[in-house]
Scaffold this motif. Structure first.
Motif, PDB file in Angstrom:
ATOM      1  N   THR A  58      33.686  42.245 106.925  1.00 27.39           N
ATOM      2  CA  THR A  58      33.516  42.096 105.585  1.00 27.39           C
ATOM      3  C   THR A  58      34.549  42.560 104.592  1.00 27.39           C
ATOM      4  O   THR A  58      34.506  42.359 103.362  1.00 27.39           O
ATOM      5  N   ALA A  59      35.448  43.594 105.103  1.00 26.65           N
ATOM      6  CA  ALA A  59      36.293  44.234 104.179  1.00 26.65           C
ATOM      7  C   ALA A  59      37.146  43.170 103.319  1.00 26.65           C
ATOM      8  O   ALA A  59      37.503  43.455 102.165  1.00 26.65           O
ATOM      9  N   SER A  60      37.486  42.414 104.249  1.00 25.30           N
ATOM     10  CA  SER A  60      38.524  41.172 103.562  1.00 25.30           C
ATOM     11  C   SER A  60      37.812  40.697 102.191  1.00 25.30           C
ATOM     12  O   SER A  60      38.552  40.207 101.446  1.00 25.30           O
ATOM     13  N   ASN A  61      36.610  40.628 102.383  1.00 24.38           N
ATOM     14  CA  ASN A  61      35.675  39.594 101.260  1.00 24.38           C
ATOM     15  C   ASN A  61      35.941  40.559  99.778  1.00 24.38           C
ATOM     16  O   ASN A  61      35.988  40.054  99.000  1.00 24.38           O
ATOM     17  N   ILE A  62      35.989  41.789  99.979  1.00 23.10           N
ATOM     18  CA  ILE A  62      36.220  42.705  98.945  1.00 23.10           C
ATOM     19  C   ILE A  62      37.535  42.286  98.237  1.00 23.10           C
ATOM     20  O   ILE A  62      37.539  42.097  96.933  1.00 23.10           O
ATOM     21  N   THR A  63      38.673  42.296  98.939  1.00 24.88           N
ATOM     22  CA  THR A  63      40.072  42.151  98.274  1.00 24.88           C
ATOM     23  C   THR A  63      40.083  40.614  98.182  1.00 24.88           C
ATOM     24  O   THR A  63      40.764  40.297  97.056  1.00 24.88           O
ATOM     25  N   VAL A  64      39.537  39.638  98.722  1.00 17.55           N
ATOM     26  CA  VAL A  64      39.388  38.310  98.364  1.00 17.55           C
ATOM     27  C   VAL A  64      38.933  38.229  96.871  1.00 17.55           C
ATOM     28  O   VAL A  64      39.757  37.549  96.049  1.00 17.55           O
ATOM     29  N   ILE A  85      38.707  40.372  94.481  1.00 19.30           N
ATOM     30  CA  ILE A  85      39.580  40.850  93.399  1.00 19.30           C
ATOM     31  C   ILE A  85      40.647  40.246  93.053  1.00 19.30           C
ATOM     32  O   ILE A  85      41.030  39.918  92.082  1.00 19.30           O
ATOM     33  N   PHE A  86      41.583  39.576  94.407  1.00 19.75           N
ATOM     34  CA  PHE A  86      42.542  38.737  94.039  1.00 19.75           C
ATOM     35  C   PHE A  86      42.359  37.449  93.535  1.00 19.75           C
ATOM     36  O   PHE A  86      43.276  36.947  93.049  1.00 19.75           O
ATOM     37  N   LEU A 140      42.513  38.181  90.091  1.00 18.76           N
ATOM     38  CA  LEU A 140      43.998  38.630  89.564  1.00 18.76           C
ATOM     39  C   LEU A 140      44.846  37.296  89.643  1.00 18.76           C
ATOM     40  O   LEU A 140      46.037  37.403  89.209  1.00 18.76           O
ATOM     41  N   SER A 141      44.674  36.289  90.268  1.00 17.82           N
ATOM     42  CA  SER A 141      45.284  35.375  90.678  1.00 17.82           C
ATOM     43  C   SER A 141      46.228  34.658  89.341  1.00 17.82           C
ATOM     44  O   SER A 141      47.411  34.366  89.601  1.00 17.82           O
ATOM     45  N   PRO A 142      45.224  34.352  88.405  1.00 20.75           N
ATOM     46  CA  PRO A 142      45.930  33.645  87.304  1.00 20.75           C
ATOM     47  C   PRO A 142      46.964  34.747  86.840  1.00 20.75           C
ATOM     48  O   PRO A 142      47.955  34.026  86.094  1.00 20.75           O
ATOM     49  N   PHE A 143      46.707  35.772  86.682  1.00 16.79           N
ATOM     50  CA  PHE A 143      47.794  36.853  86.156  1.00 16.79           C
ATOM     51  C   PHE A 143      49.121  36.835  87.028  1.00 16.79           C
ATOM     52  O   PHE A 143      50.155  37.040  86.711  1.00 16.79           O
ATOM     53  N   ILE A 144      48.658  36.785  88.290  1.00  7.64           N
ATOM     54  CA  ILE A 144      49.905  36.632  89.285  1.00  7.64           C
ATOM     55  C   ILE A 144      50.764  35.430  89.144  1.00  7.64           C
ATOM     56  O   ILE A 144      52.013  35.392  89.189  1.00  7.64           O
ATOM     57  N   LEU A 186      44.656  36.010 101.084  1.00 10.75           N
ATOM     58  CA  LEU A 186      43.862  34.893 100.671  1.00 10.75           C
ATOM     59  C   LEU A 186      43.536  34.735  99.479  1.00 10.75           C
ATOM     60  O   LEU A 186      43.154  33.422  98.941  1.00 10.75           O
ATOM     61  N   GLY A 187      43.026  35.635  98.900  1.00 11.30           N
ATOM     62  CA  GLY A 187      42.608  35.695  97.397  1.00 11.30           C
ATOM     63  C   GLY A 187      43.597  35.259  96.553  1.00 11.30           C
ATOM     64  O   GLY A 187      43.176  34.675  95.574  1.00 11.30           O
ATOM     65  N   MET A 188      44.780  35.557  96.971  1.00 10.50           N
ATOM     66  CA  MET A 188      45.963  35.018  95.778  1.00 10.50           C
ATOM     67  C   MET A 188      45.961  33.511  95.670  1.00 10.50           C
ATOM     68  O   MET A 188      46.384  32.990  94.606  1.00 10.50           O
ATOM     69  N   PHE A 189      45.584  32.816  96.634  1.00  8.97           N
ATOM     70  CA  PHE A 189      45.741  31.419  96.580  1.00  8.97           C
ATOM     71  C   PHE A 189      44.392  30.648  96.792  1.00  8.97           C
ATOM     72  O   PHE A 189      44.255  29.395  96.943  1.00  8.97           O
ATOM     73  N   ASN A 190      43.251  31.413  97.073  1.00 10.51           N
ATOM     74  CA  ASN A 190      41.983  30.836  97.224  1.00 10.51           C
ATOM     75  C   ASN A 190      41.674  29.784  96.158  1.00 10.51           C
ATOM     76  O   ASN A 190      41.294  28.680  96.381  1.00 10.51           O
ATOM     77  N   SER A 191      41.575  30.315  94.845  1.00 12.10           N
ATOM     78  CA  SER A 191      41.192  29.257  93.753  1.00 12.10           C
ATOM     79  C   SER A 191      42.363  28.294  93.508  1.00 12.10           C
ATOM     80  O   SER A 191      41.942  26.977  93.172  1.00 12.10           O
ATOM     81  N   LEU A 192      43.610  28.518  93.910  1.00 15.89           N
ATOM     82  CA  LEU A 192      44.823  27.607  93.807  1.00 15.89           C
ATOM     83  C   LEU A 192      44.598  26.542  94.718  1.00 15.89           C
ATOM     84  O   LEU A 192      44.810  25.157  94.354  1.00 15.89           O
ATOM     85  N   ALA A 193      44.079  26.740  95.962  1.00 11.26           N
ATOM     86  CA  ALA A 193      43.639  25.555  96.899  1.00 11.26           C
ATOM     87  C   ALA A 193      42.537  24.443  96.116  1.00 11.26           C
ATOM     88  O   ALA A 193      43.061  23.145  96.686  1.00 11.26           O
TER      89      ALA A 193
END
Length: 295
Positions: free
Chosen positions: A52-58, A60-61, A64-68, A112-119
């Motif tokens: 489940t740890a990865s879900n936390i940073t997913v 968060i990112f 943050l994705s729009p700003f990145i 994964l979070g960096m491009f999750n919403s972009l997909a």
């Protein structure tokens, strides 16, 4: 008119490939019983936290994705996310250090979070109309295929060594190469698809969006619990063939793939009622006897 380069099969394949691992964090939940043996000095909850740890940073990112994207651009953001996911995802293959594995899972979630919403959001930039609806369905279908395949492969490999199950994250590097070669930079307006010149109205979050988001949050929380606890349940109940859980979960996600594949056609008929209809079906299949007894 949609540009030819966005209509090519290789472009679509490369774009959809980034969705293969978006829901893969639960795929390695079947390794929990074996990891508990390796990390005997850690509590059961601490071992489950590796999943489940990865879900936390997913989460968060994703925020943050729009700003990145504003700083690095869409293409670099996706490629960076894929690279991080691919490299960090396979770290548990080579390590028995609990804290190193935990950190790698956090980095995996960040990637994964960096491009999750972009997909999903990029589909609106590249396509429109019926093609957009079909691509939305295909994107969700690819997610289901990815989860089905990774769960199935992890279920087989865990019988040899739980470390091997994490080899599924090499798929991120395959997606990295495809995206690098076939998907151009989309940071300029000329690269985006426009069927017609339309001034987008200012968007806001209304009560329906909040309600729907809350419903999805609860749904995915329950879904994660199923993946997280299923392997432990099989072990505790001492089923003769404990490894079958990987196949069972793969079938579960395969059915989701079929629904996603048909999404573009279904939404033409159900329109704004698609969301409500899907929950009605879920409620019925969860406990069909309750509905039959009331009839």
């Amino acid at each position: 008119m949609i540009k030819d380069k966005y209509s090519s099969n290789m472009f679509k394949l490369a774009f959809l490939s980034i969705s293969l691992l978006l829901t893969s964090t639960a795929s390695i939940s079947i390794t929990i019983p074996k990891m508990q043996q390796t990390f005997a000095n850690q509590s059961a909850t601490a071992v489950e936290a590796l999943v489940t740890a990865s879900n936390i940073t997913v989460m968060i990112f994703v925020l943050l994705s729009p700003f990145i994207v504003r700083v690095f651009g869409t293409r670099k953001t996706v490629l960076t996310g894929l690279f991080l996911a691919g490299v960090s995802g396979v770290v548990p293959m080579f390590s028995d250090n609990y804290f190193l594995v935990y950190i790698s899972r956090l980095v995996l979630g960040a990637g994964l979070g960096m491009f999750n919403s972009l997909a999903v959001s990029l589909i609106n930039d590249f396509w429109s109309g019926d093609t957009r609806n079909k691509m939305l369905g295909f994107q969700s279908a690819v997610q289901s295929v990815g989860q089905t395949v990774t769960t199935f492969i992890a279920g087989i490999l865990v019988n040899y060594n739980w470390h091997y199950s994490y080899s599924i994250y090499f798929l991120a590097l395959v997606s990295f190469i495809l995206f690098l070669v076939y998907v151009p930079d989309t940071t300029t307006k000329d690269d985006l698809v426009t069927n017609e010149v339309v001034e987008k109205p200012k968007q806001s979050i209304n009560s329906y969006v909040l309600f729907s988001s809350f419903g999805l949050l609860i749904s995915f929380a329950l879904l994660m619990a199923v993946f997280l606890k299923s392997a432990g349940f099989v072990v505790e109940e001492k089923f003769e063939n404990a490894s079958f859980i990987g196949t069972a979960l793969s079938v579960y996600t395969l059915v989701g793939f079929l629904g996603s594949l048909l999404y573009g056609y279904i939404v033409k008929i159900t329109k704004q009622y698609t969301f409500s209809l899907s929950y009605a079906i879920c409620s019925y299949t969860e406990n069909p006897d309750r509905f039959i007894s009331r009839a």
